[in-house]
Design a protein around this motif. Structure first.
Motif, PDB file in Angstrom:
ATOM      1  N   ALA A 147       0.822  -1.214   0.000  1.00 19.16           N
ATOM      2  CA  ALA A 147       0.000   0.000   0.000  1.00 19.16           C
ATOM      3  C   ALA A 147       0.859   1.267   0.000  1.00 19.16           C
ATOM      4  O   ALA A 147       0.544   2.241  -0.695  1.00 19.16           O
ATOM      5  CB  ALA A 147      -0.944   0.001   1.187  1.00 19.16           C
ATOM      6  N   THR A 148       1.949   1.264   0.752  1.00 15.45           N
ATOM      7  CA  THR A 148       2.834   2.437   0.779  1.00 15.45           C
ATOM      8  C   THR A 148       3.444   2.667  -0.593  1.00 15.45           C
ATOM      9  O   THR A 148       3.478   3.800  -1.082  1.00 15.45           O
ATOM     10  CB  THR A 148       3.945   2.267   1.842  1.00 15.45           C
ATOM     11  N   GLY A 149       3.893   1.626  -1.233  1.00 11.13           N
ATOM     12  CA  GLY A 149       4.467   1.730  -2.574  1.00 11.13           C
ATOM     13  C   GLY A 149       3.453   2.240  -3.589  1.00 11.13           C
ATOM     14  O   GLY A 149       3.778   3.073  -4.443  1.00 11.13           O
ATOM     15  N   ILE A 165      -7.565  15.353  -4.395  1.00 14.19           N
ATOM     16  CA  ILE A 165      -8.503  14.238  -4.256  1.00 14.19           C
ATOM     17  C   ILE A 165      -8.658  13.889  -2.780  1.00 14.19           C
ATOM     18  O   ILE A 165      -7.677  13.830  -2.043  1.00 14.19           O
ATOM     19  CB  ILE A 165      -7.997  13.018  -5.062  1.00 14.19           C
ATOM     20  N   SER A 166      -9.895  13.640  -2.360  1.00  9.57           N
ATOM     21  CA  SER A 166     -10.158  13.363  -0.944  1.00  9.57           C
ATOM     22  C   SER A 166      -9.487  12.061  -0.502  1.00  9.57           C
ATOM     23  O   SER A 166      -9.245  11.149  -1.294  1.00  9.57           O
ATOM     24  CB  SER A 166     -11.665  13.274  -0.690  1.00  9.57           C
ATOM     25  N   GLN A 167      -9.196  12.007   0.786  1.00  9.80           N
ATOM     26  CA  GLN A 167      -8.542  10.838   1.374  1.00  9.80           C
ATOM     27  C   GLN A 167      -9.361   9.577   1.112  1.00  9.80           C
ATOM     28  O   GLN A 167      -8.805   8.519   0.810  1.00  9.80           O
ATOM     29  CB  GLN A 167      -8.349  11.052   2.883  1.00  9.80           C
ATOM     30  N   TYR A 168     -10.672   9.680   1.209  1.00  7.80           N
ATOM     31  CA  TYR A 168     -11.554   8.534   0.977  1.00  7.80           C
ATOM     32  C   TYR A 168     -11.340   7.956  -0.423  1.00  7.80           C
ATOM     33  O   TYR A 168     -11.221   6.743  -0.606  1.00  7.80           O
ATOM     34  CB  TYR A 168     -13.018   8.963   1.168  1.00  7.80           C
ATOM     35  N   THR A 177      -8.208   1.232   3.558  1.00  4.24           N
ATOM     36  CA  THR A 177      -9.154   2.104   4.263  1.00  4.24           C
ATOM     37  C   THR A 177      -8.526   3.486   4.464  1.00  4.24           C
ATOM     38  O   THR A 177      -7.305   3.656   4.363  1.00  4.24           O
ATOM     39  CB  THR A 177      -9.522   1.529   5.643  1.00  4.24           C
ATOM     40  N   SER A 178      -9.360   4.461   4.776  1.00  2.00           N
ATOM     41  CA  SER A 178      -8.863   5.810   5.078  1.00  2.00           C
ATOM     42  C   SER A 178      -7.938   5.815   6.285  1.00  2.00           C
ATOM     43  O   SER A 178      -6.970   6.573   6.330  1.00  2.00           O
ATOM     44  CB  SER A 178     -10.043   6.766   5.314  1.00  2.00           C
ATOM     45  N   VAL A 179      -8.237   4.945   7.265  1.00  2.00           N
ATOM     46  CA  VAL A 179      -7.387   4.840   8.465  1.00  2.00           C
ATOM     47  C   VAL A 179      -5.992   4.351   8.073  1.00  2.00           C
ATOM     48  O   VAL A 179      -4.975   4.890   8.521  1.00  2.00           O
ATOM     49  CB  VAL A 179      -8.036   3.913   9.521  1.00  2.00           C
ATOM     50  N   GLN A 180      -5.938   3.332   7.212  1.00  2.00           N
ATOM     51  CA  GLN A 180      -4.636   2.824   6.759  1.00  2.00           C
ATOM     52  C   GLN A 180      -3.869   3.916   6.011  1.00  2.00           C
ATOM     53  O   GLN A 180      -2.661   4.049   6.183  1.00  2.00           O
ATOM     54  CB  GLN A 180      -4.825   1.609   5.844  1.00  2.00           C
ATOM     55  N   LEU A 181      -4.574   4.686   5.187  1.00  2.00           N
ATOM     56  CA  LEU A 181      -3.920   5.768   4.451  1.00  2.00           C
ATOM     57  C   LEU A 181      -3.365   6.812   5.422  1.00  2.00           C
ATOM     58  O   LEU A 181      -2.244   7.292   5.232  1.00  2.00           O
ATOM     59  CB  LEU A 181      -4.884   6.417   3.452  1.00  2.00           C
TER      60      LEU A 181
END
Length: 190
Positions: A147-149, A165-168, A177-181
């Motif tokens: 996900a980070t990559g 662009i929104s986090q969602y 998920t937004s939390v993971q982001l």
């Protein structure tokens, strides 16, 4: 010189006559944020060239969850291509995330013009090649990067993605998920 003509010529050489033919099957439109230019299940007949704004392409699962497939920024083309080519209902929704200016192109008239105009056929082919390369790159990223990559690649493609662009929507595009982001962003800020 017309900047749209210049843009199309950056893809493939076209004559001013060919550009005039394209203009005849094209309509300029302003789209408000939240408007859907292709709805789920529509049988589309148009392709779009985005001049300003951001459009997202997403699918909806049976449970109602949305997954962003693509973001389209200026200047780029967007279309539910499989639905257009097969004349079938679209599996995707195309929605303006911001107010947009677009050119709406009649796809079937474009295809008829391609039959007799080699310049236009070349432009169409090179556009499809570009889209395929972009799709393949996204596929490789989703299969080989964590996900980070994937987030770092998105930042390379859209340097100011977090402001645009929104986090969602970013999280949905990355498949997290937004939390993971939020966690990824905090980790990267350190």
């Amino acid at each position: 010189m017309n900047r749209n003509f210049t843009f199309l010529n950056s893809i493939s050489d076209i004559s001013e006559e060919t550009f005039s033919e394209i203009k005849k099957i094209t309509a300029f439109k302003r789209i408000e944020a939240g408007a859907q230019i292709v709805k789920l299940g529509d049988v589309p007949s148009k392709a779009y060239m985005i001049v300003s704004g951001i459009i997202r392409c997403y699918l909806i699962t049976e449970s109602g969850k949305e997954f962003n497939k693509s973001f389209y920024l200026p200047v780029s083309f967007a279309a539910s291509l499989t639905a257009l080519m097969k004349r079938k209902p679209s599996s995707f929704v195309f929605e303006a995330l911001t107010d947009c200016k677009i050119y709406e192109i009649d796809y079937y008239k474009l295809m008829r013009l391609c039959e007799t105009n080699d310049n236009l056929k070349s432009l169409y082919t090179k556009t499809l090649e570009f889209l395929y390369v972009k799709y393949e790159k996204r596929l490789v990223e989703s299969m080989s990067l964590n996900a980070t990559g994937r987030y770092l690649e998105l930042q390379k493609q859209i340097p100011n993605v977090d402001e645009l662009i929104s986090q969602y929507h970013i999280a949905s595009y990355l498949g997290i998920t937004s939390v993971q982001l939020s966690r990824i962003r905090k980790k990267l800020d350190r």
